[in-house]
Motif scaffolding. Structure first.
Motif, PDB file in Angstrom:
ATOM      1  N   THR A 115      -6.434   3.326  -0.965  1.00 48.08           N
ATOM      2  CA  THR A 115      -7.185   2.657  -2.031  1.00 48.08           C
ATOM      3  C   THR A 115      -6.816   3.175  -3.405  1.00 48.08           C
ATOM      4  O   THR A 115      -7.298   2.648  -4.408  1.00 48.08           O
TER       5      THR A 115
ATOM      6  N   PRO B 202      -8.747   5.589  -7.436  1.00 49.21           N
ATOM      7  CA  PRO B 202      -9.420   4.795  -6.404  1.00 49.21           C
ATOM      8  C   PRO B 202     -10.760   4.256  -6.911  1.00 49.21           C
ATOM      9  O   PRO B 202     -11.338   4.829  -7.834  1.00 49.21           O
TER      10      PRO B 202
ATOM     11  N   GLU C   8       0.811  -1.209   0.000  1.00 52.09           N
ATOM     12  CA  GLU C   8       0.000   0.000   0.000  1.00 52.09           C
ATOM     13  C   GLU C   8       0.845   1.260   0.000  1.00 52.09           C
ATOM     14  O   GLU C   8       0.311   2.349  -0.121  1.00 52.09           O
TER      15      GLU C   8
ATOM     16  N   ASP D  19      -9.277   5.611   2.498  1.00 46.83           N
ATOM     17  CA  ASP D  19     -10.701   5.402   2.784  1.00 46.83           C
ATOM     18  C   ASP D  19     -10.858   4.801   4.172  1.00 46.83           C
ATOM     19  O   ASP D  19     -10.173   3.833   4.525  1.00 46.83           O
TER      20      ASP D  19
ATOM     21  N   SER E 141      -7.495   2.628   5.015  1.00 49.13           N
ATOM     22  CA  SER E 141      -6.513   2.008   4.125  1.00 49.13           C
ATOM     23  C   SER E 141      -6.382   2.821   2.846  1.00 49.13           C
ATOM     24  O   SER E 141      -7.280   3.574   2.470  1.00 49.13           O
TER      25      SER E 141
ATOM     26  N   ARG F 292     -13.735   9.302   2.821  1.00 51.70           N
ATOM     27  CA  ARG F 292     -12.505   9.362   2.025  1.00 51.70           C
ATOM     28  C   ARG F 292     -11.681  10.585   2.436  1.00 51.70           C
ATOM     29  O   ARG F 292     -12.231  11.657   2.675  1.00 51.70           O
TER      30      ARG F 292
END
Lengths: 589, 589
Positions: A469, A38, A28, A460, A467, A47
């Motif tokens: 995205t 995303p 990530e 998000d 995490s 978000r």
């Protein structure tokens, strides 16, 4: 720093602390290139995207999205460094929200520093009626800035303790202390969870205005459960604790006591509490104060009017009057603490200030930090002042500055109060972000719940877990003079080449049908050499090359120009081992 | 720091210490513009002129004149800063001695750092047979440097304790410690008196090689009577004492102990004792060491060969072999500690090093100072490394560097040992010189016996008194690529303008007899804007102006060019508020 004991909950566990904390680079990590756009944000998710301020110090701007609506926290500028020469300001990149400006429920400003409010006028130019939320002092500075841009913002004043619904975002405000009065942290509640954004923060336990960072409030939020904690990283690398702003006072007092002549104090134009202490030292030593520098006069005027700066009656005078007083009755408070070449202080150091001539009895205090990148400019000013005989006191020689950002010890207090489920370090370069992440991990935040997301990286918060995205494009938007955004990497690259090596131009007119040179080539260098004969040797080579292109019937000016560029470029590399820009202009007549 | 008790003699008196020391700017101060060429040096007098190194940090070079003969101490380079863009090196200005090179009895080199020996080849190019005097390690580095310049210098090796007559100059050498082995101070005796020049100096009381600064020797000189003391000012602003180089070892050991993967240490390529400690830590942790960077490999090779660096058998390996070992068995010692963009370390940080890819388990140690002006470059490297996941240890986060220059507390020891009659601070910017002067005054040197003489200022020691008698011209001599001295303020000024704003060129051919434009004007900007249409609006204005000059029968290309420049300059100022260089070229055909 040992890890304090405390409640640990919400999925957090103790970890092996026998080795230094390192936050692993996983798939990530934004350093990995594969992040793309995303996916759609799941219903009920929140978000978070920074359009500036993460991976750099400045132009802070974070966008929160929930249920199709947006909340923007801060909108600041970044001051350019040597890698963006000639530029005045760098703005956050609004592209990711430009098509959705109507979705913005509010722009929340945590405090009034330029790196948090400087780009507000540029955003309001695109949608003037965005609701601008902030504390009284912050909004006063924003209003003044907007006035200069001929904008009338829609302002909404909030105080610490206020809880206000901005569209779909339920926002609660908390007092924090920093190097400017009236700073706020903001807690943002949606169905996705509770997010706390510190803004810029420190934990001065004896603040000059008595306004503490609301650690108790943060602790109550911690009890409720903070799902995502965005934390100022600026000083995360610095161990221990910052001393109180209040401790500057006695140091100033000592310097004032020993100063035989005039005292000139330079500091940031928004540092009301620093100036307050200068005023108090001046009053105690029976000196009058005059302020110089447009932003200093403006901001302190606002601060005094609103009651943030307490000015004893009759203390302030104009510079003209100050020049008529005995030297030991005068304090000048000035901008220019970062060595800005056009500032009053830099002019004094060069001996070309309109009214103030530096003398051997003068004492100059730089009551300010030394922002990385400004060292050469600041030391040039200090050297200029000392060369003229002045005694210069600065943070390298006396405790005349304390930082406005929480150091590692203070950040641990924050983490232990808030006990967040997820952490996102903000406001800092990579070295600061990682140091901050390491502190979060030390207090027990699981390493996979610490997201290092530089500008543009999409985070998000879904089902209580933050995490990465995806990534949206975030570039640098340069302001140079009156134009915004017309300067990009190509122009800056050219400036770097020109600034290093100058250019050599070759101009020649050729006959459009035969390719024959109808003039002698004109060779000219700028920024290349002081020697007027420096280019003489290459002229015959250029002429030979033009004979060759004519012989080959080359009439296309571009091809002739390329041939000339090649000859001159090779010659200058071999002869001088330099790389000026080669600029051939071939005109067909 | 309180003033230690001690003998006070040779015309020195105690002073009121209730106020901070300030060295008054008097008529002799070089900041005053009236200094002209010096008078003839009286018989029996000694003249001192710095051709570099005072008022700046770098290009140290001091010339002593006695009885028509010259002794030169050091001949170094200055590395350019942002005010001299594109330049590779800055040399001392030899003009003051260029016509008298045959009068030089010797060039004494105090130690082997670039800012003390870097310009030796440039001086030897002008007179190759100058006797070059220095310690063994210093001369080894000089010989290597001269070899690269295809010069074979006449070398004369000296040791501490040696007393050697170089022409009319009776020179005695003293051991001093610094951040390179084998550094020397030099005492110069003539009938004019005894002069002591520290070179670069510190007072490490537990030096790694056991080679102490010879404070006892200085004290014996003090007993004899030092008439003029030239003292390193670099750290005079820093209070207290520097810890011993030896204390770096345990810190390195701790970092090595915790490092899970590879260790990369960057430091100065001449810092033999720092590298020695890295080698010892590596051996203790069963790691092999490979060195990367041309100057690191070269200097450490010399140091090992001459016995200054003790390399355990089998410890050193090549990079290729290192890449085959497990990560936790490897240490890489590299250049690039100042963020030099072409260095191995900077390449690793950018992810484009030939062999080394930075990984999350890597530990990078910057075991070096952060030279002012290099902050942005160094932090760029640190951010790059941390972004790739590496743990970076630097002097801001751990004690992995100590300075090589005496701080205020150590300088007081020197003054109290030497008890000089006259003091001349050297090696430093104005802020350093004044701080050093203040320390001298605190130990009892009368303020009128402290001469602050920047580059070019002539100091004569006559009848035991040093005073400023004039000034010779000392400029900056720039090396850019292969050429020396062809770049001056005009070229640098152009580079600064081009680097900030780029340029706009306008090219047009006019009829030589009518002045009529025979081509459409070609407009082109570089470093001005990324917008291809940025200059479109000014084209018709240029055409109008050309019609006007034609109507007025102006056929002189220079006058037409001036007219065009005016139109474009005004337009770009009003439209963009920018100041690119405007470069019109008008060809008459």
């Amino acid at each position: 720093m040992s890890r304090p004991a405390g409640r640990r909950d919400r999925g957090r566990s103790r970890r092996d602390r026998s080795r230094p904390v390192s936050v692993p680079v996983d798939a990530e990590n934004p350093a990995e290139p594969e992040l793309g756009p995303p996916p759609d944000l799941p219903d009920g998710g929140l978000r978070v995207v920074a359009l500036g301020g993460i991976g750099e110090v400045g132009r802070n701007m974070t966008v929160f999205e929930y249920a199709g609506r947006l909340l923007v926290v801060d909108c600041g500028v970044l001051f350019p460094s040597e890698d963006s020469p000639g530029v005045d300001l760098i703005l956050p990149d609004f592209r990711a929200i430009e098509h959705r400006l109507d979705d913005i429920d509010a722009l929340v400003l945590t405090h009034g520093h330029e790196d948090h409010i400087g780009a507000v006028p540029f955003l309001l130019r695109q949608r003037p009626d965005i609701l601008v939320v902030g504390s009284r002092f912050t909004l006063a500075l924003v209003a003044e800035k907007c006035r200069e841009h001929r904008l009338t913002p829609r302002l909404h004043e909030v105080k610490e303790g206020a809880r206000v619904q901005h569209g779909v975002f339920d926002c609660e405000y908390f007092s924090v202390n920093h190097s400017i009065p009236d700073a706020l942290a903001v807690a943002i509640r949606t169905e996705a969870g509770l997010v706390l954004h510190t803004g810029d923060i420190k934990l001065d336990q004896l603040p000059l205005d008595g306004r503490l960072t609301d650690l108790g409030g943060f602790s109550r939020l911690g009890d409720e459960g903070v799902d995502l904690f965005l934390v100022d990283s600026t000083n995360a690398e610095v161990p221990g604790f910052t001393i109180s702003e209040r401790e500057i006072g006695p140091v100033l007092d000592g310097v004032f006591h020993r100063a035989p002549g005039r005292i000139i104090v330079a500091c940031f134009a928004s540092h009301v509490h620093r100036v307050q202490q200068v005023l108090e030292a001046a009053a105690a030593h029976d000196r009058k104060v005059c302020m110089v520098g447009r932003s200093m006069v403006r901001n302190m005027g606002i601060a005094a009017e609103l009651g943030y700066l307490d000015v004893p009656d009759g203390l302030l005078i104009e510079l003209d009057e100050a020049m008529t007083l005995p030297d030991d009755r005068v304090v000048i408070v000035s901008t220019g603490s970062q060595g800005e070449p056009l500032s009053g202080l830099a002019r004094m150091a060069r001996g070309d200030h309109r009214s103030v001539r530096i003398r051997a009895e003068d004492t100059v205090i730089l009551a300010s930090s030394l922002i990385p990148g400004n060292e050469t400019a600041v030391f040039t000013v200090i050297n200029g002042l000392t060369r003229l005989g002045a005694t210069v006191v600065h943070q390298g020689t006396a405790r005349v500055h304390v930082s406005g950002h929480a150091t590692a010890g203070e950040l641990l207090f924050l983490y232990n109060a808030v006990r967040p489920s997820n952490v996102m370090p903000v406001h800092g370069e990579w070295r600061h972000l990682r140091a901050n992440a390491a502190l979060a991990a030390l207090t027990g935040v699981p390493e996979d719940r610490i997201v290092l997301a530089e500008d543009g990286v999409v985070v998000d918060l879904v089902d209580g877990r933050a995490s990465i995205t995806g990534k949206v494009e975030v570039g640098r938007v340069y302001v140079d003079g009156l134009a915004v955004g017309d300067i990009g990497e190509s122009t800056l690259g050219d400036r770097l080449v020109l600034g290093e090596g100058g250019f050599i131009s070759i101009t020649v007119a050729i006959d459009a049908t035969t390719g024959r040179a109808v003039t002698k080539p004109t060779l000219s260098g700028r920024g290349f050499s002081d020697d007027p004969k420096a280019l003489d040797a290459v002229l015959p080579m250029v002429e030979d090359e033009l004979s060759r292109t004519e012989a080959e019937n080359i009439t296309d000016p571009h091809r002739v120009a390329q041939a000339v560029r090649r000859v001159v470029g090779r010659w200058v590399g071999e002869t001088y081992r330099r790389r000026p820009m080669i600029v051939p202009t071939v005109i067909a007549v």
